[in-house]
Write a protein that holds these residues in place. Structure first.
Motif, PDB file in Angstrom:
ATOM      1  N   ALA A 657       0.904  -1.169  -0.109  1.00  0.00           N
ATOM      2  CA  ALA A 657      -0.003  -0.098   0.063  1.00  0.00           C
ATOM      3  C   ALA A 657       0.923   1.146   0.022  1.00  0.00           C
ATOM      4  O   ALA A 657       0.464   2.396  -0.642  1.00  0.00           O
ATOM      5  CB  ALA A 657      -0.944   0.000   1.160  1.00  0.00           C
ATOM      6  N   ARG A 658       1.940   1.054   0.678  1.00  0.00           N
ATOM      7  CA  ARG A 658       2.811   2.297   0.787  1.00  0.00           C
ATOM      8  C   ARG A 658       3.550   2.501  -0.577  1.00  0.00           C
ATOM      9  O   ARG A 658       3.584   3.850  -1.025  1.00  0.00           O
ATOM     10  CB  ARG A 658       3.925   2.026   2.056  1.00  0.00           C
ATOM     11  CG  ARG A 658       3.437   2.280   3.366  1.00  0.00           C
ATOM     12  CD  ARG A 658       4.382   2.078   4.211  1.00  0.00           C
ATOM     13  NE  ARG A 658       5.298   3.156   4.370  1.00  0.00           N
ATOM     14  CZ  ARG A 658       6.404   3.168   4.890  1.00  0.00           C
ATOM     15  NH1 ARG A 658       7.203   2.116   5.555  1.00  0.00           N
ATOM     16  NH2 ARG A 658       7.100   4.331   4.817  1.00  0.00           N
ATOM     17  N   ASP A 661       0.984   4.194  -2.779  1.00  0.00           N
ATOM     18  CA  ASP A 661       1.034   5.651  -2.224  1.00  0.00           C
ATOM     19  C   ASP A 661       2.141   6.410  -3.041  1.00  0.00           C
ATOM     20  O   ASP A 661       1.959   7.575  -3.587  1.00  0.00           O
ATOM     21  CB  ASP A 661       0.850   5.809  -0.936  1.00  0.00           C
ATOM     22  CG  ASP A 661      -0.351   5.549  -0.285  1.00  0.00           C
ATOM     23  OD1 ASP A 661      -1.220   5.406  -1.028  1.00  0.00           O
ATOM     24  OD2 ASP A 661      -0.309   5.328   1.048  1.00  0.00           O
ATOM     25  N   ALA A 664       1.425   6.698  -6.569  1.00  0.00           N
ATOM     26  CA  ALA A 664       0.432   7.708  -6.799  1.00  0.00           C
ATOM     27  C   ALA A 664       0.956   9.256  -6.679  1.00  0.00           C
ATOM     28  O   ALA A 664       0.692  10.340  -7.460  1.00  0.00           O
ATOM     29  CB  ALA A 664      -0.770   7.685  -5.826  1.00  0.00           C
ATOM     30  N   PHE A 665       1.971   9.531  -5.644  1.00  0.00           N
ATOM     31  CA  PHE A 665       2.562  10.804  -5.427  1.00  0.00           C
ATOM     32  C   PHE A 665       3.588  11.039  -6.736  1.00  0.00           C
ATOM     33  O   PHE A 665       3.440  12.309  -7.047  1.00  0.00           O
ATOM     34  CB  PHE A 665       3.491  10.490  -4.304  1.00  0.00           C
ATOM     35  CG  PHE A 665       4.445  11.866  -3.733  1.00  0.00           C
ATOM     36  CD1 PHE A 665       3.916  13.085  -3.069  1.00  0.00           C
ATOM     37  CD2 PHE A 665       5.676  11.676  -4.334  1.00  0.00           C
ATOM     38  CE1 PHE A 665       4.707  14.035  -2.825  1.00  0.00           C
ATOM     39  CE2 PHE A 665       6.558  12.858  -3.865  1.00  0.00           C
ATOM     40  CZ  PHE A 665       6.008  13.875  -3.240  1.00  0.00           C
ATOM     41  N   GLU A 784      -5.665  13.914  -4.799  1.00  0.00           N
ATOM     42  CA  GLU A 784      -4.418  13.511  -5.364  1.00  0.00           C
ATOM     43  C   GLU A 784      -3.540  14.771  -5.356  1.00  0.00           C
ATOM     44  O   GLU A 784      -2.413  14.721  -5.379  1.00  0.00           O
ATOM     45  CB  GLU A 784      -4.573  12.929  -6.823  1.00  0.00           C
ATOM     46  CG  GLU A 784      -5.204  11.686  -6.805  1.00  0.00           C
ATOM     47  CD  GLU A 784      -4.599  10.643  -5.993  1.00  0.00           C
ATOM     48  OE1 GLU A 784      -3.324  10.616  -5.977  1.00  0.00           O
ATOM     49  OE2 GLU A 784      -5.027  10.120  -5.072  1.00  0.00           O
ATOM     50  N   ARG A 787      -2.030  15.084  -1.926  1.00  0.00           N
ATOM     51  CA  ARG A 787      -1.025  14.279  -1.948  1.00  0.00           C
ATOM     52  C   ARG A 787       0.291  14.697  -2.016  1.00  0.00           C
ATOM     53  O   ARG A 787       1.595  14.427  -1.379  1.00  0.00           O
ATOM     54  CB  ARG A 787      -1.214  12.997  -2.839  1.00  0.00           C
ATOM     55  CG  ARG A 787      -0.260  11.745  -2.154  1.00  0.00           C
ATOM     56  CD  ARG A 787      -0.363  10.735  -3.453  1.00  0.00           C
ATOM     57  NE  ARG A 787      -1.733  10.176  -3.541  1.00  0.00           N
ATOM     58  CZ  ARG A 787      -2.057   9.187  -2.768  1.00  0.00           C
ATOM     59  NH1 ARG A 787      -1.207   8.745  -1.736  1.00  0.00           N
ATOM     60  NH2 ARG A 787      -3.305   8.588  -2.976  1.00  0.00           N
ATOM     61  N   PRO A 792       2.967  11.556   0.404  1.00  0.00           N
ATOM     62  CA  PRO A 792       2.468  10.385  -0.481  1.00  0.00           C
ATOM     63  C   PRO A 792       1.175   9.400   0.453  1.00  0.00           C
ATOM     64  O   PRO A 792       0.286   8.866   0.023  1.00  0.00           O
ATOM     65  CB  PRO A 792       3.538   9.306  -0.460  1.00  0.00           C
ATOM     66  CG  PRO A 792       4.810  10.139  -0.683  1.00  0.00           C
ATOM     67  CD  PRO A 792       4.378  11.168   0.442  1.00  0.00           C
ATOM     68  N   GLU A 793       1.410   9.352   1.709  1.00  0.00           N
ATOM     69  CA  GLU A 793       0.687   8.518   2.550  1.00  0.00           C
ATOM     70  C   GLU A 793      -0.584   9.344   3.496  1.00  0.00           C
ATOM     71  O   GLU A 793      -1.046   9.001   4.573  1.00  0.00           O
ATOM     72  CB  GLU A 793       1.538   7.860   3.630  1.00  0.00           C
ATOM     73  CG  GLU A 793       2.326   6.588   2.924  1.00  0.00           C
ATOM     74  CD  GLU A 793       3.348   6.127   3.763  1.00  0.00           C
ATOM     75  OE1 GLU A 793       3.020   6.149   5.164  1.00  0.00           O
ATOM     76  OE2 GLU A 793       4.166   5.561   3.287  1.00  0.00           O
ATOM     77  N   TYR A 794      -0.769  10.692   3.098  1.00  0.00           N
ATOM     78  CA  TYR A 794      -1.494  11.370   3.816  1.00  0.00           C
ATOM     79  C   TYR A 794      -2.933  11.107   4.220  1.00  0.00           C
ATOM     80  O   TYR A 794      -3.782  11.409   4.960  1.00  0.00           O
ATOM     81  CB  TYR A 794      -1.575  13.088   3.239  1.00  0.00           C
ATOM     82  CG  TYR A 794      -2.743  13.439   2.417  1.00  0.00           C
ATOM     83  CD1 TYR A 794      -3.710  14.082   2.773  1.00  0.00           C
ATOM     84  CD2 TYR A 794      -2.705  12.988   1.103  1.00  0.00           C
ATOM     85  CE1 TYR A 794      -4.896  14.497   1.926  1.00  0.00           C
ATOM     86  CE2 TYR A 794      -3.648  13.108   0.151  1.00  0.00           C
ATOM     87  CZ  TYR A 794      -4.613  13.954   0.617  1.00  0.00           C
ATOM     88  OH  TYR A 794      -5.701  14.150  -0.350  1.00  0.00           O
ATOM     89  N   LEU A 795      -3.478  10.354   3.154  1.00  0.00           N
ATOM     90  CA  LEU A 795      -4.709   9.725   3.119  1.00  0.00           C
ATOM     91  C   LEU A 795      -5.022   8.639   4.136  1.00  0.00           C
ATOM     92  O   LEU A 795      -6.146   8.073   4.084  1.00  0.00           O
ATOM     93  CB  LEU A 795      -5.273   9.347   1.548  1.00  0.00           C
ATOM     94  CG  LEU A 795      -5.516  10.531   0.648  1.00  0.00           C
ATOM     95  CD1 LEU A 795      -5.759  10.050  -0.737  1.00  0.00           C
ATOM     96  CD2 LEU A 795      -6.916  11.148   1.368  1.00  0.00           C
ATOM     97  N   ARG A 796      -4.096   8.204   4.534  1.00  0.00           N
ATOM     98  CA  ARG A 796      -4.161   7.143   5.718  1.00  0.00           C
ATOM     99  C   ARG A 796      -5.026   7.616   6.787  1.00  0.00           C
ATOM    100  O   ARG A 796      -4.952   8.569   7.283  1.00  0.00           O
ATOM    101  CB  ARG A 796      -2.855   6.582   6.086  1.00  0.00           C
ATOM    102  CG  ARG A 796      -2.054   5.770   5.006  1.00  0.00           C
ATOM    103  CD  ARG A 796      -0.781   5.356   5.460  1.00  0.00           C
ATOM    104  NE  ARG A 796      -0.627   4.948   6.734  1.00  0.00           N
ATOM    105  CZ  ARG A 796       0.487   4.253   7.399  1.00  0.00           C
ATOM    106  NH1 ARG A 796       1.604   4.710   6.730  1.00  0.00           N
ATOM    107  NH2 ARG A 796       0.614   3.946   8.775  1.00  0.00           N
TER     108      ARG A 796
END
Length: 857
Positions: A657-658, A661, A664-665, A784, A787, A792-796
């Protein structure tokens, strides 16, 4: 009932024995904050309001507080016994020092009443009867001398019933006409030139009214404009009575205002039989008045005697005084203020013609108000630090001049002849300060160093702290474009409030809710372009650049960032971009529509990588590359461990998952980057016309801007990107839902999001903060894009929970202050104010950017 008329700006001394009810009277008739009490000051310095050993320190504090209030233009009420002359003398001194009127209100209460009241107050029970007896004796002596001491108003209230029945009425100073907003036509020194005055009034559009003898006795403008005369109506010219008859009629009819000049003052003294030197045209005025009947002479004498020293008009934005007026004297009342208003200030020297050398007060003027004056004739009009001398020597064969306000448009008519030979040749007469005047186009460190307070039309005073000014000075002095182009810096923009959704940080619903809570009926949602903020100042030709901006290097404009730096290092590339914008403006007819040979645009220049390549390479790309590399290796190791039968499922899923991310970043910032070579690949998305000659367009409704810019974009589709938008009535849920769906579509396809703005641009809240401007826009960014900003992981879920506590108060305050400063700088530039005045506001925007606010907001 006794009515006490107390000037709004004054020092009020309550005079009375202990127990006379001064404190009760003060709190009944004046705001609590206006009262400075000796007892309270004694308590501050000793923790005991009855500690008489602290009296000296208490009164030192009282006088200091009173001085600060008076300096700031606040009425101050001194609650002390004030029964002794030496104590009152210090108050008189304070009032004179700050040019305010001293007022005494005496509470004359029988001794027995004072004794009874003190006996009922435990903190005063220790006071012996001898104290009140002594104070009563001092009070009796004081009643005979208060006016001689210098109190301009003395009210004596005798007995408890008269005190209880008294009322206090606020009285405006005679010079305070701030409620009059114009428009005005301010006319310079007339000096008996009636024919020229008639001609000038005709040029200004006034219709003269004449009496049965054909003499002009009034003039009225069909649009309700008001004339303001700067004084010196009399002496030297051919028809002083005719000028007075016309001006007196206009003032009486409410069509004009007039301040006194030094020549009116001297004429009154001569008519009073005082000993004066009959010179400088006074003999001619006296001879001409001798030809008039007694009734007219009495009326002229009373009129001139009743003229005041200066007027404060248009909410404090305009001051008219015969010889000008320093900022500290605006709206004040004293002999010193009147003297300065009539004569100005001299150096104590005389020139080769025997005339006094005037001190150039205008060079040091830094006030918000425009100051219009006369007194010292000049051959040419010249703005100096928001001041203008309108005496163009009509009586000496020059011109009679008026200034239309607020348009700042001068109108002049030539003199019919030389009516009086000047004491020195007219061409040698210059504005105060002559050749030593500071060039209004020169910037000085003193204009920006230290703690600054900038007056803005939309938000009042905006403060800039010294440490922030120092940081801004470094940027402005080393990196900024030529300051003559730097007429505006854009404000920062606050995001909308945090979204309610568990999966989003920002959502349009919060933007709509904010404006609805402020009473805004409709908003425009504009597509947010992911580029770099760019301000384009463009002239039609190098000649316009020279004549309007003082630029003589052949450049035709500037393209700079939101911190004032040149957008491109290569001036040739800047000129190439400006040339394309100019060609589109010519093709679309924008220059003609604006009626101007220059304009300024607020825009986004894309791609983001065109200006932010260093940021992308050193920060975002480095983070993305490191994350992908490390997490990719971790994925491989975990896969190998799983193949050996080890239980790494949870860790592998988290690592996968990371890694997603991180991918996606990289994809998120990659959408805003593409190759650029020279002009090829550049895109410009303008969304606001900031200003053009004489007009601040930044306050116009947004659809007006976007319609004009659509035509500009259509003229060059290769360079320009049109700004898409939709208007939402905040009373229509369906319209909100459609705008939200559009935002979702924009952000899902890689767009940054949208900016929500009031349709009417400059909008004041009518619900929760009436009278205060609302945010000019709030940004609502997609998940997005955020992000890139938050990582990258701010939506966690754990990260989102932390981010939901972000505070927006500082950001919103900064956005509003910078917005007001930006409008102020444009207002100052388009109205022709000197460059230092424009840069005072521009510099303040840059300085505020140094405040400690989370840059991710």
């Amino acid at each position: 009932m006794v009515e006490l008329s107390v000037p709004e700006l004054s020092l009020v001394a309550l005079v009375g024995c202990t127990g006379s009810g001064k404190s009760t009277f003060a709190h009944k008739h004046f705001p609590r904050t206006a009262i400075v009490s000796s007892d309270a000051c004694r308590g501050i310095v000793s923790d005991d309001e009855n500690d008489q050993s602290a009296t000296d320190d208490a009164f030192a504090l009282l006088h200091h507080i009173a001085a600060v209030r008076l300096r700031r233009g606040l009425r101050t009420v001194v609650d002390a016994t004030n029964v002794q002359q030496h104590g009152r003398a210090e108050l008189i001194r304070l009032a004179r020092e700050h040019d305010v009127l001293p007022v005494a209100i005496v509470l004359d209460v029988p001794e027995r009443v004072c004794l009874d009241r003190n006996a009922r107050r435990t903190e005063r029970a220790h006071l012996g009867a001898h104290v009140v007896t002594r104070q009563q004796r001092d009070l009796r002596r004081s009643l005979r001398s208060l006016e001689r001491e210098g109190f301009r108003r003395v009210f004596v209230l005798r007995g408890v019933e008269e005190i209880d029945a008294a009322t206090v009425v606020d009285e405006k100073l005679w010079n305070d006409r701030r409620e009059l907003t114009g428009p005005f036509d301010v006319i310079g020194d007339v000096h008996g030139c009636r024919a020229e005055l008639e001609t000038l009034l005709g040029e200004l559009g006034y219709a003269l009214r004449r009496d049965e003898s054909g003499r002009p006795v009034d003039a009225r403008h069909p649009d309700g404009r008001t004339v303001v005369f700067v004084g010196d109506l009399v002496d030297r010219g051919p028809d002083t009575p005719g000028v007075l008859r016309l001006v007196m009629g206009m003032v009486e009819a409410g069509h004009a205002l007039c301040v006194t000049g030094n020549h009116e003052y001297k004429l009154v003294r001569a008519l009073d039989g005082r000993k004066v030197t009959i010179a400088h045209g006074l003999a001619e005025s006296l001879a001409q008045l001798d030809q008039e009947d007694d009734e007219f002479r009495r009326a002229a004498h009373d009129f001139c005697r009743g003229l005041i020293g200066h007027y404060v008009l248009d909410g404090g934005d305009l001051v008219v005084a015969h010889a000008g007026l320093e900022q500290q004297y605006h709206g004040r009342a004293s002999g010193r203020v009147r003297q300065f208003a009539m004569y100005g200030e001299t150096t104590g020297e005389t020139d080769e013609f025997g005339l006094p050398v005037r001190y150039p007060w205008a060079e040091d003027y830094r006030g918000r108000a425009t100051v219009l004056y006369g007194h010292t004739p000049t051959t040419e009009l010249r703005w100096v630090n928001n001041t203008l001398c309108l005496d163009t020597g009509a009586v000496f064969g020059g011109r009679l001049t008026a200034l239309r306000y607020p348009e700042r448009e001068p109108v002049s008519v030539p003199a019919q002849q030389v009516w009086c030979e000047p004491a020195r040749p007219l061409e040698d007469i210059a504005a105060p300060g002559g050749a030593t005047h500071r060039d209004p186009g020169v910037l000085e460190l003193d204009d920006v160093l230290g703690r600054r307070v900038v007056e803005t039309r939309q938000l009042g005073r905006v403060s800039v702290q010294e440490e922030n000014a120092s940081a801004a000075l470094e940027v402005m002095s080393r990196f900024a474009v030529d300051p003559r182009w730097l007429i505006y810096l854009p404000p920062t923009m606050s995001p909308c409030a945090t979204a309610d959704s568990d999966a989003l940080l920002e959502h349009p619903a919060q933007a709509f809710a904010y404006y609805r809570s402020e009473g805004v009926p409709a908003v425009v949602c504009q597509e947010k372009h992911m580029g770099s903020r760019a301000i384009a100042v463009l002239t039609r030709s190098a000649n316009t650049a020279r004549d309007r901006f003082g630029i003589e290097d052949g450049s035709t404009g500037a393209l700079y960032t939101r911190t004032g730096r040149p957008f491109f290092d290569d001036p040739a590339l800047t000129e190439a971009v400006l040339s394309r914008i100019r060609a589109a403006a010519e093709s679309s007819g924008l220059f003609e529509e604006l009626g101007s040979d220059w304009f300024a645009l607020d825009a986004e220049l894309m791609p983001w990588s065109a200006k932010a390549m260093g940021l992308l390479r050193d920060q975002y790309a480095a983070v993305g590359a490191a994350a992908r590399a490390s997490l990719g290796a971790a994925d491989e190791l975990l896969a190998a461990a799983a193949a050996r039968g080890q239980d790494v499922g949870e860790l592998a899923a988290r690592t996968s998952a990371r890694r997603a991310d991180a991918e996606a970043f990289t994809a998120a910032y990659g959408r805003y980057c593409w190759p650029v070579s020279g002009m090829h690949g550049l895109r410009l998305a303008p969304f606001q016309i900031l200003a053009a000659e004489g007009v601040n367009y930044a306050v116009r409704e947004h659809e007006w801007h976007l319609a004009k810019l659509d035509a500009l974009a259509a003229a060059d589709t290769e360079l320009f990107t049109r700004t898409r938008r939709t208007i939402v009535q905040l009373s229509d849920p369906r319209a909100e839902a459609e705008a939200t769906a559009w935002w979702t579509e924009l952000t899902a396809s890689g767009g940054e999001g949208m900016v929500v703005k009031p349709v009417e641009a400059l909008t004041h809240g009518t619900a929760t903060r009436s009278g205060r401007p609302v945010q000019p826009g709030v940004k609502c960014r997609g998940p997005e894009y955020l992000r890139i900003i938050y990582g990258p992981e701010y939506l966690r879920p754990d990260q989102l929970r932390r981010l939901r506590s972000r505070g927006l108060g500082r950001k919103r305050s900064m956005a509003l202050r910078e917005y007001a400063l930006g409008l102020e700088s444009l207002d100052r530039f388009v109205t022709g104010e000197p460059l230092w005045r424009v840069h005072e506001a521009v510099f303040a925007v840059l300085a505020l950017e140094s405040e400690p606010v989370d840059p991710r907001l």
